[in-house]
Design a protein around this motif. Structure first.
Motif, PDB file in Angstrom:
ATOM      1  N   ASN A 104     -27.083  16.032  42.391  1.00 12.81           N
ATOM      2  CA  ASN A 104     -26.951  15.495  41.041  1.00 12.81           C
ATOM      3  C   ASN A 104     -28.209  15.847  40.256  1.00 12.81           C
ATOM      4  O   ASN A 104     -29.156  16.427  40.795  1.00 12.81           O
ATOM      5  N   ASP A 158     -25.012  15.794  51.799  1.00 15.63           N
ATOM      6  CA  ASP A 158     -23.723  15.329  51.299  1.00 15.63           C
ATOM      7  C   ASP A 158     -23.552  15.809  49.863  1.00 15.63           C
ATOM      8  O   ASP A 158     -24.527  15.935  49.117  1.00 15.63           O
ATOM      9  N   GLU A 214     -22.505  14.292  47.320  1.00 20.25           N
ATOM     10  CA  GLU A 214     -22.945  13.306  46.321  1.00 20.25           C
ATOM     11  C   GLU A 214     -24.442  13.408  46.025  1.00 20.25           C
ATOM     12  O   GLU A 214     -24.908  12.906  45.012  1.00 20.25           O
ATOM     13  N   GLU A 215     -25.194  14.033  46.920  1.00 21.64           N
ATOM     14  CA  GLU A 215     -26.646  14.136  46.732  1.00 21.64           C
ATOM     15  C   GLU A 215     -27.033  15.257  45.773  1.00 21.64           C
ATOM     16  O   GLU A 215     -28.208  15.383  45.417  1.00 21.64           O
ATOM     17  N   TYR A 224     -26.415  23.949  46.907  1.00 19.72           N
ATOM     18  CA  TYR A 224     -25.175  23.329  46.418  1.00 19.72           C
ATOM     19  C   TYR A 224     -23.983  24.261  46.634  1.00 19.72           C
ATOM     20  O   TYR A 224     -22.924  23.842  47.097  1.00 19.72           O
TER      21      TYR A 224
END
Length: 83
Positions: free
Chosen positions: A66, A61, A63-64, A25
């Motif tokens: 999480n 991405d 958004e992945e 991340y």
């Protein structure tokens, strides 16, 4: 023979998986800041023979990243079974 699998070994593995997910991340965020794309990297991504290398170098991405994917990454059962 079979060796016992103590709780501290599982905890160590879980901590390593959490660190790995968070470092991925971090590198994704850093890559977004440095949006420079040099020509050498563009050539590598266009070559089909280097698909594995391309997948290693590209981040997911944003958004992945999480909580659902983090838990799935940490508790992926084949990794726990293999040790």
């Amino acid at each position: 023979g079979l060796q016992s699998h103590d709780w501290h070994q599982s905890l160590s593995l879980l901590c390593l998986r959490l660190i790995s997910f968070n470092m991925d991340y971090y590198w994704t965020l850093k890559e977004l800041k440095d949006t420079k794309v040099d020509d050498a990297q563009a050539k590598v991504t266009s070559m089909p023979s280097s698909l594995y290398k391309t997948r290693e170098q590209q981040s997911r991405d944003l958004e992945e990243y999480n909580i659902t994917n983090c838990l799935a990454y940490c508790f992926y059962s084949p990794l726990w079974l293999a040790g």
